[in-house]
Design a protein around this motif. Structure first.
Motif, short mmCIF file in Angstrom:
data_model
loop_
_atom_site.label_atom_id
_atom_site.label_comp_id
_atom_site.label_asym_id
_atom_site.label_seq_id
_atom_site.Cartn_x
_atom_site.Cartn_y
_atom_site.Cartn_z
N TRP A 1 30.63 35.18 -12.87
CA TRP A 1 29.75 35.89 -13.80
C TRP A 1 30.10 37.37 -13.81
N ASP B 1 27.62 37.21 -21.43
CA ASP B 1 26.71 36.48 -22.31
C ASP B 1 26.74 36.99 -23.75
N PRO C 1 24.45 30.44 -16.83
CA PRO C 1 24.65 31.00 -15.48
C PRO C 1 24.31 29.97 -14.41
N GLU C 2 24.95 30.12 -13.25
CA GLU C 2 24.66 29.23 -12.12
C GLU C 2 24.51 30.09 -10.87
N LYS D 1 23.35 33.91 -11.29
CA LYS D 1 24.43 34.54 -12.06
C LYS D 1 25.67 34.80 -11.21
N ARG D 2 25.99 33.86 -10.33
CA ARG D 2 27.21 33.96 -9.54
C ARG D 2 28.39 33.40 -10.33
N ALA E 1 29.61 31.45 -14.22
CA ALA E 1 29.28 31.24 -15.63
C ALA E 1 30.01 30.00 -16.12
#
Length: 106
Positions: free
Chosen positions: A62, A67, A86-87, A90-91, A93
């Motif tokens: 990320w 975005d 994000p996962e 936000k680590r 994308a």
């Protein structure tokens, strides 16, 4: 997870002509390395041919501003971005797009 696909990310076009139409190329935001996961697909008719369409999920780290991207280019072809998810706070994308057999000239 190996990041072995070089991807160019483009933001939305903002330049307009006198009629209000978007003109020019979308600006390049950044070039990143991703991991590509090809998942399920479907078949559609394109110019009288049955063509396979497949969803591709590109995973990368990320970055702030990712975005805002609207287009992705890999394998020399520019495609529209369907979704950016994000996962893990936000680590990572996950960028979703589609590819089809026509893109590769098959």
């Amino acid at each position: 997870m190996s990041y072995d696909v070089k991807v160019k990310l483009y933001t939305e076009q903002t330049e307009r002509n006198d009629l209000g139409e978007l003109v020019g190329e979308p600006p390049l935001w950044r070039t990143v390395w991703c991991s590509a996961t090809y998942s399920g697909g479907s078949r559609k008719t394109y110019a009288g041919r049955i063509v396979g369409e497949h969803q591709v999920v590109l995973t990368t780290h990320w970055r702030e501003g990712i975005d805002k991207c609207r287009f992705v280019e890999f394998d020399g072809i520019r495609r529209a971005i369907i979704d950016i998810v994000p996962e893990g706070r936000k680590r990572l994308a996950h960028i979703s797009t589609f590819t089809d057999d026509v893109s590769y000239g098959e």
